[in-house]
Design a protein around this motif. Structure first.
Motif, PDB file in Angstrom:
ATOM      1  N   SER A  84     -18.944  22.907   4.415  1.00 47.76           N
ATOM      2  CA  SER A  84     -18.555  23.825   3.233  1.00 47.76           C
ATOM      3  C   SER A  84     -17.095  24.103   2.871  1.00 47.76           C
ATOM      4  N   HIS A  85     -16.161  23.281   3.730  1.00 48.03           N
ATOM      5  CA  HIS A  85     -14.799  23.609   3.125  1.00 48.03           C
ATOM      6  C   HIS A  85     -13.996  22.459   2.496  1.00 48.03           C
ATOM      7  N   VAL A  86     -13.740  22.637   1.266  1.00 49.20           N
ATOM      8  CA  VAL A  86     -13.079  21.679   0.214  1.00 49.20           C
ATOM      9  C   VAL A  86     -11.811  20.875   1.092  1.00 49.20           C
ATOM     10  N   ASP A  87     -10.858  21.733   1.710  1.00 49.36           N
ATOM     11  CA  ASP A  87     -10.047  20.872   2.319  1.00 49.36           C
ATOM     12  C   ASP A  87     -10.063  20.015   3.567  1.00 49.36           C
ATOM     13  N   ARG A  88     -11.422  20.312   4.186  1.00 50.60           N
ATOM     14  CA  ARG A  88     -11.863  19.508   5.105  1.00 50.60           C
ATOM     15  C   ARG A  88     -12.576  18.363   4.704  1.00 50.60           C
ATOM     16  N   SER A  89     -13.176  18.547   3.468  1.00 47.58           N
ATOM     17  CA  SER A  89     -13.821  17.283   2.676  1.00 47.58           C
ATOM     18  C   SER A  89     -12.727  16.353   2.343  1.00 47.58           C
ATOM     19  N   ILE A  90     -11.389  16.660   2.080  1.00 52.24           N
ATOM     20  CA  ILE A  90     -10.247  15.611   1.849  1.00 52.24           C
ATOM     21  C   ILE A  90      -9.718  15.083   2.938  1.00 52.24           C
ATOM     22  N   ASP A  92     -12.179  14.367   5.640  1.00 49.99           N
ATOM     23  CA  ASP A  92     -13.122  13.711   6.265  1.00 49.99           C
ATOM     24  C   ASP A  92     -14.301  13.522   5.622  1.00 49.99           C
ATOM     25  N   PRO A  93     -14.231  12.778   4.324  1.00 52.00           N
ATOM     26  CA  PRO A  93     -15.289  12.698   3.341  1.00 52.00           C
ATOM     27  C   PRO A  93     -16.908  12.489   3.721  1.00 52.00           C
ATOM     28  N   LEU A  94     -16.766  11.478   4.903  1.00 53.41           N
ATOM     29  CA  LEU A  94     -17.994  10.852   5.365  1.00 53.41           C
ATOM     30  C   LEU A  94     -18.875  11.892   5.950  1.00 53.41           C
ATOM     31  N   LEU A  95     -18.354  12.764   6.844  1.00 56.41           N
ATOM     32  CA  LEU A  95     -18.958  13.917   7.381  1.00 56.41           C
ATOM     33  C   LEU A  95     -19.724  14.610   6.117  1.00 56.41           C
ATOM     34  N   PHE A  96     -19.348  15.053   5.048  1.00 54.67           N
ATOM     35  CA  PHE A  96     -19.900  15.736   3.892  1.00 54.67           C
ATOM     36  C   PHE A  96     -20.933  15.023   3.399  1.00 54.67           C
ATOM     37  N   VAL A  97     -20.959  13.590   3.307  1.00 56.17           N
ATOM     38  CA  VAL A  97     -22.054  12.659   2.712  1.00 56.17           C
ATOM     39  C   VAL A  97     -23.093  12.860   3.797  1.00 56.17           C
ATOM     40  N   LYS A  98     -22.849  12.712   5.098  1.00 53.60           N
ATOM     41  CA  LYS A  98     -23.837  12.691   6.206  1.00 53.60           C
ATOM     42  C   LYS A  98     -24.867  14.199   5.896  1.00 53.60           C
ATOM     43  N   THR A  99     -23.907  15.266   6.214  1.00 60.74           N
ATOM     44  CA  THR A  99     -24.616  16.415   6.329  1.00 60.74           C
ATOM     45  C   THR A  99     -25.242  17.085   4.974  1.00 60.74           C
ATOM     46  N   ASN A 100     -24.436  16.905   3.981  1.00 58.03           N
ATOM     47  CA  ASN A 100     -24.649  17.525   2.666  1.00 58.03           C
ATOM     48  C   ASN A 100     -26.013  16.762   2.013  1.00 58.03           C
ATOM     49  N   VAL A 101     -25.752  15.351   2.079  1.00 63.51           N
ATOM     50  CA  VAL A 101     -26.610  14.640   0.977  1.00 63.51           C
ATOM     51  C   VAL A 101     -27.766  14.062   2.157  1.00 63.51           C
ATOM     52  N   LEU A 102     -27.306  13.418   3.435  1.00 63.09           N
ATOM     53  CA  LEU A 102     -28.533  12.795   4.303  1.00 63.09           C
ATOM     54  C   LEU A 102     -29.294  13.995   4.854  1.00 63.09           C
ATOM     55  N   GLY A 103     -28.474  15.062   5.224  1.00 68.03           N
ATOM     56  CA  GLY A 103     -29.159  16.432   5.869  1.00 68.03           C
ATOM     57  C   GLY A 103     -30.017  17.017   4.973  1.00 68.03           C
ATOM     58  N   SER A 152     -17.502  19.124  -3.496  1.00 74.76           N
ATOM     59  CA  SER A 152     -18.580  19.104  -4.347  1.00 74.76           C
ATOM     60  C   SER A 152     -19.354  18.182  -4.763  1.00 74.76           C
ATOM     61  N   ALA A 153     -18.878  16.983  -4.737  1.00 76.75           N
ATOM     62  CA  ALA A 153     -19.568  15.577  -4.939  1.00 76.75           C
ATOM     63  C   ALA A 153     -20.873  15.593  -4.082  1.00 76.75           C
ATOM     64  N   PHE A 271       4.491  30.249  -1.163  1.00 79.30           N
ATOM     65  CA  PHE A 271       3.970  29.225  -2.183  1.00 79.30           C
ATOM     66  C   PHE A 271       4.011  28.034  -1.499  1.00 79.30           C
ATOM     67  N   VAL A 272       3.004  26.879  -1.379  1.00 82.03           N
ATOM     68  CA  VAL A 272       2.702  25.955  -0.469  1.00 82.03           C
ATOM     69  C   VAL A 272       2.178  24.702  -1.135  1.00 82.03           C
ATOM     70  N   ALA A 273       2.440  23.536  -0.957  1.00 83.01           N
ATOM     71  CA  ALA A 273       1.802  22.327  -1.590  1.00 83.01           C
ATOM     72  C   ALA A 273       0.455  22.721  -2.473  1.00 83.01           C
ATOM     73  N   ASP A 274       0.249  22.325  -3.465  1.00 80.20           N
ATOM     74  CA  ASP A 274      -1.080  22.389  -4.117  1.00 80.20           C
ATOM     75  C   ASP A 274      -2.179  21.611  -3.451  1.00 80.20           C
ATOM     76  N   ARG A 275      -3.410  22.031  -3.769  1.00 78.19           N
ATOM     77  CA  ARG A 275      -4.691  21.350  -3.440  1.00 78.19           C
ATOM     78  C   ARG A 275      -4.926  20.156  -4.275  1.00 78.19           C
ATOM     79  N   PRO A 276      -5.207  19.026  -3.928  1.00 80.57           N
ATOM     80  CA  PRO A 276      -5.525  17.912  -4.880  1.00 80.57           C
ATOM     81  C   PRO A 276      -6.839  18.321  -5.609  1.00 80.57           C
TER      82      PRO A 276
END
Ligand code: NAD
Ligand code: DAU
Length: 340
Positions: A84-90, A92-103, A152-153, A271-276
């Motif tokens: 569920s965390h945007v910063d972690r998806s930046i 390790d995107p593949l983990l998000f495909v596995k859990t969120n799409v394949l799951g 989000s993708a 203030f720190v670097a912005d999220r892409p």
């Protein structure tokens, strides 16, 4: 009724299980959770001896396991499990495909095999992309999908699979796309609990960019009541957008509000670097209000006061997760610095 809740040891799932069993004590909930870094079984400790609650540690991608669970008289699936965390998806995107799409696909396919079990999919407003700065536009059920992050993708893809199983196989589904939640049992990797716990620890609050991005915050039990409304009264096949604020809140205003409520001062802001691909969100909840009579009960102030009290009183719940979250951010910063 016997319900399968996925991801019930996470933030919203654990709040939902408490919410549902308090209002429907005769129902039985089976909680399937892999116990990733984001889970905290302590959130449901009080239900350990409840005859109407069962915990199963396992992966939603494990078809045999899901099949076995569904064959034991499950009538409804409420699907929260996700990365569920945007910063972690930046990171390790593949983990998000596995859990969120394949799951999600695995759950849908098993539900279809077991005679069209009702399937409620918990999704996010992030699938719609971003509201421009200086705009008062809001996402609604008609907004085209335009996801920005791998998170989000992956959620957008999961929404499409859920709808496709309704159109193609007549699976009785509903979907909710909700804005940012906050409240108890929330992992301190996320903005509001990160800032509350930083203030408790007297360390600076990192604000991405200039803090100008905005969000539409909803107290978590209001999200639970919206899901309940859709499960009990929603139209099969439909999508409902859920949001909380009449006006959105910029991150910097939110930080100042929390500092004010906790007695901190603005020197704690860093203030720190912005999220892409940093998005802005605002949601119209006109449809769920008009059709199902739902509306939020908490204001941002009343919800934040409850949440701050809870984090002050429950350090043993969040301390280990905070150490893990800050180690993750340190690794992300080291990587960014290496690639400057
Ligand atoms: P969370 O990260 O706090 O919890 C996710 C839970 O899912 C964890 O307990 C984790 O162990 C479990 N999980 C992860 N992968 C799994 C797998 N493969 N099999 C079984 N369990 C697995 O998430 P959250 O903030 O509670 O969000 C829950 C759902 O609500 C997600 O689908 C998210 O996209 C959606 N949502 C969240 C928000 C928000 O503001 N947090 C807003 C709108 C929608
Ligand atoms: O909109 C719903 C989404 O809300 C959910 O789908 C996601 O699962 C959930 O994590 C949340 O996503 P956000 O990216 O909006 O939440 P986060 O708490 O990570 O960030 C909130 C805002 O605060 C965002 O604009 C980025 C900013 N931020 C975040 C962190 C962690 C900071 O400025 N500093 C920080 O340290």
């Amino acid at each position: 009724m016997k319900i399968l809740v996925t991801g019930g040891c996470g933030f919203i799932g654990s709040n939902f299980i408490h919410y549902w069993l308090s209002l429907h004590p005769d129902d039985t909930i089976v909680n399937l959770d892999k116990l990733t870094y984001a889970a905290n079984p302590q959130s449901l400790k009080d239900l350990e001896n409840n005859f109407h609650y069962q915990f199963i540690q396992g992966d939603i991608c494990d078809e045999n396991l899901v099949d076995k669970i569904l064959s034991d008289k499950i009538e409804l699936i409420v699907h929260f499990a996700a990365e569920s965390h945007v910063d972690r998806s930046i990171d390790d995107p593949l983990l998000f495909v596995k859990t969120n799409v394949l799951g999600t696909y695995t759950l849908l396919n098993c539900a279809k095999k077991h005679g069209n079990i009702r399937f409620h999919h918990v999704s996010t407003d992030e699938v719609f992309g971003s509201i421009p700065f200086n705009s008062s536009a809001q996402f609604s059920e008609q907004t085209p999908y335009d996801p920005s992050s791998p998170y989000s993708a992956s959620k957008a893809a999961s929404d499409h699979f859920v709808r496709s199983f309704h159109k193609t196989f007549a699976l009785p589904i509903t979907i909710t796309n909700c804005s940012n939640n906050y409240g108890p049992f929330m992992n301190p990797e996320k903005m509001i609990p990160r800032m509350i716990t930083n203030i408790i620890d007297n360390i600076k609050i990192p604000v991405y960019g200039r803090g100008e991005n905005f969000r539409d915050w909803l107290y978590v039990t209001d999200h639970c009541s919206a899901i309940e409304a859709v499960i009990t009264r929603g139209k099969i096949g439909d999508t409902y957008c859920i949001g909380g604020l009449k006006e959105t809140s910029t991150n910097i205003d939110l930080v100042k509000k929390v500092l004010n409520l906790m007695g901190g001062d603005e020197s704690m802001i860093e203030f720190v670097a912005d999220r892409p691909a940093h998005d802005n969100y605002a949601v119209s909840w006109e449809k769920i209000h008009r059709e199902l009579g739902w509306q939020p009960e908490e204001t941002l102030d009343s919800g934040l006061i409850k949440m701050i009290d809870w984090y002050r009183e429950n350090e043993s719940w969040w301390r280990e997760a905070k150490t893990e979250a800050e180690a993750f951010y340190q690794k992300l910063n080291d990587y960014k610095n290496l690639n400057k």
